[in-house]
Design a protein around this motif. Structure first.
Motif, mmCIF file in Angstrom:
data_model
loop_
_atom_site.group_PDB
_atom_site.id
_atom_site.type_symbol
_atom_site.label_atom_id
_atom_site.label_comp_id
_atom_site.label_asym_id
_atom_site.label_seq_id
_atom_site.Cartn_x
_atom_site.Cartn_y
_atom_site.Cartn_z
ATOM 1 N N ARG C 197 0.908 -1.376 -0.214
ATOM 2 C CA ARG C 197 -0.092 0.001 -0.044
ATOM 3 C C ARG C 197 1.016 1.264 0.149
ATOM 4 O O ARG C 197 0.657 2.290 -0.633
ATOM 5 N N ALA C 204 -2.676 1.243 -7.533
ATOM 6 C CA ALA C 204 -3.038 -0.261 -7.525
ATOM 7 C C ALA C 204 -4.392 -0.559 -7.158
ATOM 8 O O ALA C 204 -5.106 0.426 -6.493
ATOM 9 N N THR C 205 -4.931 -1.685 -7.540
ATOM 10 C CA THR C 205 -6.336 -2.052 -7.110
ATOM 11 C C THR C 205 -6.221 -2.988 -5.981
ATOM 12 O O THR C 205 -6.443 -4.420 -6.044
ATOM 13 N N ILE C 206 -5.912 -2.151 -4.839
ATOM 14 C CA ILE C 206 -5.719 -3.115 -3.622
ATOM 15 C C ILE C 206 -6.811 -2.523 -2.630
ATOM 16 O O ILE C 206 -6.732 -2.897 -1.338
ATOM 17 N N GLY C 207 -8.174 -2.285 -2.945
ATOM 18 C CA GLY C 207 -9.189 -1.756 -2.180
ATOM 19 C C GLY C 207 -8.927 -0.429 -1.915
ATOM 20 O O GLY C 207 -8.083 0.258 -1.471
ATOM 21 N N LYS C 208 -10.017 0.510 -2.066
ATOM 22 C CA LYS C 208 -10.129 1.708 -2.167
ATOM 23 C C LYS C 208 -10.273 2.340 -0.579
ATOM 24 O O LYS C 208 -11.342 2.121 -0.047
ATOM 25 N N ARG C 212 -9.282 8.068 -0.747
ATOM 26 C CA ARG C 212 -9.078 8.289 -1.980
ATOM 27 C C ARG C 212 -10.253 7.830 -2.960
ATOM 28 O O ARG C 212 -10.884 6.930 -2.462
ATOM 29 N N ARG C 213 -10.206 8.180 -4.055
ATOM 30 C CA ARG C 213 -11.386 7.857 -5.037
ATOM 31 C C ARG C 213 -10.757 6.313 -5.588
ATOM 32 O O ARG C 213 -9.755 6.043 -5.235
ATOM 33 N N GLY C 214 -11.713 5.500 -6.193
ATOM 34 C CA GLY C 214 -11.107 4.207 -6.634
ATOM 35 C C GLY C 214 -10.214 4.468 -7.750
ATOM 36 O O GLY C 214 -10.298 5.396 -8.482
ATOM 37 N N ASN C 215 -9.310 3.741 -7.739
ATOM 38 C CA ASN C 215 -8.148 3.454 -8.871
ATOM 39 C C ASN C 215 -8.942 2.724 -9.928
ATOM 40 O O ASN C 215 -9.385 1.660 -9.849
ATOM 41 N N THR C 216 -8.352 3.153 -11.266
ATOM 42 C CA THR C 216 -8.746 2.474 -12.337
ATOM 43 C C THR C 216 -7.300 1.910 -13.232
ATOM 44 O O THR C 216 -6.708 2.916 -13.444
ATOM 45 N N ILE C 217 -7.447 0.692 -13.443
ATOM 46 C CA ILE C 217 -6.056 0.588 -14.513
ATOM 47 C C ILE C 217 -6.675 0.102 -15.715
ATOM 48 O O ILE C 217 -7.572 -1.018 -15.646
ATOM 49 N N THR C 218 -6.459 0.528 -16.900
ATOM 50 C CA THR C 218 -6.939 0.458 -17.956
ATOM 51 C C THR C 218 -5.770 0.797 -19.127
ATOM 52 O O THR C 218 -4.985 1.620 -18.815
#
Lengths: 253, 73, 360
Positions: C197, C204-208, C212-218
């Motif tokens: 963390r 990273a997508t490790i739980g928001k 912070r706002r949600g992370n998006t990996i795209t």
């Protein structure tokens, strides 16, 4: 009684969950995706798992699901979401991991990935939107397109000898030992929406209990792809989709 | 005891799909003649006195634009 | 004295993965690298370090499991051989586009198609120019020994995380199958949840968390200007890698008039060729690129004034030689000698080809 006296915070009985972001959904008017997004968001809110949920979006109209639910998102290559979910859940077993996939993503290009993830019994949730058509690319035939159904690539209707048969993938999934809960639902009226929400909730709860894969198909409409209105699309779905894709639980253990 | 309800519609986000209208058991709601900035005929309470606050409209709304209020009288 | 153990190059990959604190391995069997997963399964690291090891249903799936694991800020890897790497190219393009760290090992065999299970270096283009679609690069390390196979796992992860970019160990069937003594490094602990963390929470997508706002990996950007900005950012990163991460070694180049350039197993044969040629009176030296991307352009450039010829020696039809020709840019003749299909030349054969090439 005046409306002003009714519209007060203490009288509110239903509103948008804060797990949904403020972004306007890019979906066409009446699209089932919006309802299912909302239900997932509501379940996440009610279970208090916004900080523990990872979503995996597909390729197709719902690729942009990540714009609407305020959680951490991965965006997979076409059909591969169950592979991403497998690793994510195994590496972070305390998290809730779900894939959100359309019929092209899950039942065509990603058939291998979904079959094997379910067969391994990955403790993930799969939300499968079946609207029998490719929405984002402009209404071409999906693996689940019904016989006789007209699409951009079956302009004279789907014919078995030319295009093969519609794929009942959920029935196949239900045969796999790794799945614990397999159900088919819909969202065209309030009763159906409430049932689907219950199904999604159960799927997320299963995932915490390490019971195996939970698979929720939502028979859906694509009124743009079907070239009709949202209201007529719901009627067409009830009359044509439901006889071939009957609703209900196929497996619950 | 009766139930009285009312809805608030985020008219700018409403796409006028009309799925709520056919699912309203009390014929409270309808699509407006006017359009919002995107050109959609948005939802409004045509007969507000009919509303019981049952939440059916909001439940089926794909765009989460309806907030429902209800009181017991 | 550190412990030295006799093992295959492929086994070295597996032991290095466990020792360096790798979080997950996802693979699919293919010759000549199946010992990687076999060794991991035998060692059961999930009982010791907690490392996840999973046999996937295909290489397509393995690389997408790596994609998912990389999204979580985890040290994840896969290994395969040429045909399997071809299947992974889609996933590698996504991983590069989404700017994620991961490690991929390619123990090359001969192609095209199903080809042969014998050694080859036929995937040089695929590795260094990007096998998948779009403008992307991987960091490519070329091991020449079982020890390199071992050491490059940790190094590969380090570079992958430093640049948030896929790294590849581009070995071959010789290096994978050959048994050599390997010095085992001390066990590193896997990163804790808190460390992940601290290091990766911004992306990273490790739980928001609430903060912070949600992370998006795209890797998706529909707007042309957004995508172009992303492409420019990637190119800047690759330029930075080229500036900072070049690795190579030289052998008897100080007074060399002729330079042999070879990577991987061929660099070892190259050393023998240099010694043999020097016995015959030819001032030959060897340059071994250790990183194939970034390529040691400056090192070759610096040698050009003293050179009468360069010869690239490869186990393919002539791939790296194209890069050398661009560097030489006509200032010095660039020759090539290669064998294909799993055939490996002996030093005398390469020496004869060298003599022929400078007398033509």
């Amino acid at each position: 009684m005046d409306i002003k006296d009714i519209i007060k915070p203490e009288n509110k009985v239903y509103g948008k969950t804060p797990v949904l972001k403020d972004a306007v959904l890019h979906y066409c008017p009446g699209c089932s995706h919006g309802v299912v997004h909302k239900l997932i968001a509501e379940v996440i809110e009610e279970m208090g798992i916004q900080d523990k949920t990872i979503g995996i979006s597909p390729v197709g109209c719902s690729v942009f699901a990540y714009n609407y639910l305020d959680i951490d998102w991965q965006q997979a290559a076409h059909g591969r979401a169950p592979a991403l979910a497998t690793a994510t859940k195994r590496l972070m077993p305390d998290k809730y991991v779900f894939t959100y996939q359309g019929d092209g993503d899950l039942a065509s290009i990603g058939t291998a990935e979904i079959m094997h993830a379910c067969n391994r019994g990955e403790n993930i949730v799969v939300i499968f939107i079946n609207n029998a058509i490719y929405g984002m690319t402009g209404g071409q035939m999906a693996p689940t397109t019904l016989l006789g159904q007209v699409t951009a690539t079956t302009p004279y209707g789907r014919q078995a000898d030319l295009n093969g048969y519609p794929l009942k993938i959920t029935e196949l999934i239900a045969q796999l030992e790794g799945t614990c809960y397999v159900t088919r639902q819909s969202v065209q009226n309030p009763a159906a929406v409430r049932k689907t929400k219950k199904a999604i909730r159960k799927a997320f709860e299963n995932s915490a209990m390490n019971k195996g894969t939970s698979f929720v198909e939502v028979v859906s409409t694509c009124n743009s792809g079907w070239k009709t209105t949202p209201v007529k699309a719901n009627k067409w779905m009830e009359e044509n989709m439901f006889p071939f894709y009957p609703l209900g639980d196929m497996k619950d253990r | 005891m009766a139930l009285r309800g009312a809805i608030v519609v985020d008219t700018e986000r409403c796409k006028g799909c009309g799925v709520c209208v056919v699912n309203c058991p009390t014929q409270t709601i309808a699509l407006s003649k006017e359009v919002n900035s995107k050109g959609y005929n948005f939802l409004y309470m045509e007969k507000p006195e009919n509303c019981t606050g049952c939440t059916n409209c909001a439940t089926v709304c794909p765009d989460a634009v309806i907030t429902v209020y209800r009181v017991k009288i | 004295m550190a412990e030295k153990v006799l093992m295959k190059g492929n086994e070295a990959i597996a032991y290095a993965a466990i020792n360096c604190g790798c979080d997950g391995y996802f693979g699919y069997p293919i010759t000549p690298q199946s010992e990687v997963m076999e060794t991991l399964m035998k060692e059961k690291p999930w009982e010791t370090t907690g490392m996840v090891v999973l046999q996937a249903e295909s290489e397509t799936s393995s690389i997408n499991m790596v994609y998912g694991g990389a999204c979580c800020g985890k040290k994840v890897m896969t290994s395969s051989s040429s045909p399997g790497i071809s299947l992974m190219c889609e996933g590698l393009s996504y991983i590069a586009g989404a700017e994620l760290p991961c490690l991929v090992v390619n123990v090359m065999r001969g192609g095209p198609g199903l080809g042969t299970i014998q050694p080859s270096q036929g995937d040089y283009f695929q590795a260094t120019k990007a096998g998948g679609h779009g403008d992307y690069r991987m960091i490519v390390l070329a091991p020449a020994s079982a020890q390199d196979m071992y050491d490059f796992v940790d190094l590969g992860f380090e570079l992958a995380f430093k640049y948030r970019n896929p790294a590849m160990i581009l070995g071959d069937g010789v290096i994978g199958q050959m048994m050599e003594k390997v010095e085992i490094r001390p066990q590193k602990a896997r990163r804790t949840e808190e460390e992940v963390r601290a290091l990766c929470d911004s992306w990273a997508t490790i739980g928001k968390p609430e903060s912070r706002r949600g992370n998006t990996i795209t890797s998706l950007a529909l707007e042309a200007d957004v995508q172009e900005r992303h492409n420019i950012k990637l190119q800047k990163k690759y330029a930075e890698i080229e500036a900072n991460e070049v690795r190579y070694s030289t052998y008897k180049t100080e007074d060399a008039e002729h330079l042999i350039i070879a990577f991987g197993c061929m660099s070892r044969i190259g050393e023998a060729v240099v010694d043999y040629a020097r016995e015959q009176g030819y001032k030959v030296g060897l340059l071994r690129p250790i990183t194939l991307f970034p390529y040691p352009k400056a090192a070759i450039e610096a040698l050009i004034p003293q050179l009468k010829s360069i010869m690239s020696v490869e186990l393919n039809a002539g791939q790296m030689v194209e890069d050398i020709k661009v560097i030489a840019n006509g200032r010095v003749p660039v020759n090539f000698y290669g064998r294909q299909g799993g055939m490996i030349p002996d030093p005398e054969e390469v020496f004869e080809a060298f003599v022929k090439s400078i007398n033509k």
